[in-house]
Motif scaffolding. Sequence first.
Motif: not given
Length: 545
Positions: A493-502
Amino acid sequence: MNVSESRDGERYQVIVAGGGSVGMTMALELAHRGIRVLMCEASPEGHYHTAKTNLSNARTMEHFRRLGVADRLRANDPVPARYHRDVTFMTRANGRVLLNIEGACEWKERLPISAEVPEWAPNQAIEKTLHECLLEKPTVTALFDAEVIDFQQDENGVSVRYGGPDGPNIATAEYLILCDGARSKLRTKLNAALCGETLAQSMSWHFRAPELTHLFEKTRLSSFTFFLNEDGYADVVLPQSENDHWVYLSSPIPVGIDPLSFEDFSKMLFASIGAEFEITEATGRAWSSHSRMLPTYNFGRVLVAGDAAHLTSPFGGFGMNMGIGDAADLGWKLAAMLQGWGGPMLLGTYSLERREVERFIIDGSAYNQKLLGTELIRPHMEEDSERGEAARKEVCELLVAEKMQEFRSLGAQLGYHYYASPIIVRDTREAPRMDYAEYTPMAVPGCRAPHIWLDDGSSLFDHFGDGFCLLKLDPAASTGALEEAAVRRGVPFKTFELDRQDARDLYERKLILIRPDQHVAWRGDALPDDCNWLIDTVRGALSFA
């Protein structure tokens, strides 16, 4: 990879019977996850099959990207750039172009909706590339000139007898996967038959013709050329290498034609080209185009994949590509069972998920097969006259209306889903309708995760990893409880953070759990109260008894 003989009685985790494109991809998927694999292939090492396969579609190339195969396949493509990667319908090579579908075989520019574009390369290049990649996997033992002859299974595993140059040997494993093709001898031991229909009797010839390239000067030199003329052969030619190697295909076989007769084959080819020329090294075969499937792909500790499990019309290019999808689905599930974190329901979902999807693809490809030959031919279509022009226009309009789905099949490549699977957690959105031609990215659980290119040029898919990935689209969202639940169950398991409105617009939720095969398993704006329940569901560990 060890290519020396297996020691008699050696134990593996998985044995793969058959080392064509699907068998090698299956071995790669398992080795990618650290599984010890024995692969037995009846052909000699370095012998690559001249099969019908030429297209690795966009979804297959995404799987190849995960496995480190995609770029190497492009580098191994032996067909020169002077051949347009188009599908061209013409009357004859010295006649008129009826319709050219530019880039139908291979897009020049990357797509926003996919991490990869299709690659048009002959099957020999595909197998050569997969073989090269297998050589780098220390957990794979690949035996050539070695064929699985028989097997026995019980609740503890599988015992396999295989033959080679030095006589029979025995190997054991926890699972056996049959990837030994449409004529699988091992499948009969399972008392399993491919059910469905035969669509057409077909013929193909491989040959060399040094002059043929130059005979397309009046029309177009393409990767896939379909001839429609008043002879009514409905035949196809495809270049296979830079050394004037070609394959010729006719399906269905015209009335009165002997598919194994060089005289009949050359007569048809010369007619469609519009000239006679030298042909050497010609070998022909007759085969049947089918729409068939096994009732199940799961037989205890024996599983079936690729053409051994399902057959489809070649018109659409999904035969091998469906088998690669089998490997992607089955590979992570078998690894989960062998690594101890897969639940008792997990392996059964292989058949449940793949058969529904493959029925959808097979039905679409059968439709492609049925609109061929005489249905696309009109009287006077080769005349240099007004009525000839009108006939050609009518054929072109029919091709656009009825055949475009065969070559713009993004829905069948990227839009299939596992919505009904018991290891998918559904939400308020209904399952999208699967459409063979059209694809609309959707993050409904069960769907392939929508693709995004990131600012650094990488694909979002590159960051999912080989286990489950929690895609976090809200920096403030809490994820610790799910991460802890995965650790308790031993789930990668991993967590990937992405801060993008699209991305938030596309995925519609703040948190999205992605499976190892890049399909959405669950999504929500906050974690559920019981994260153990969520992890147990997606790893197939819940019991509904």
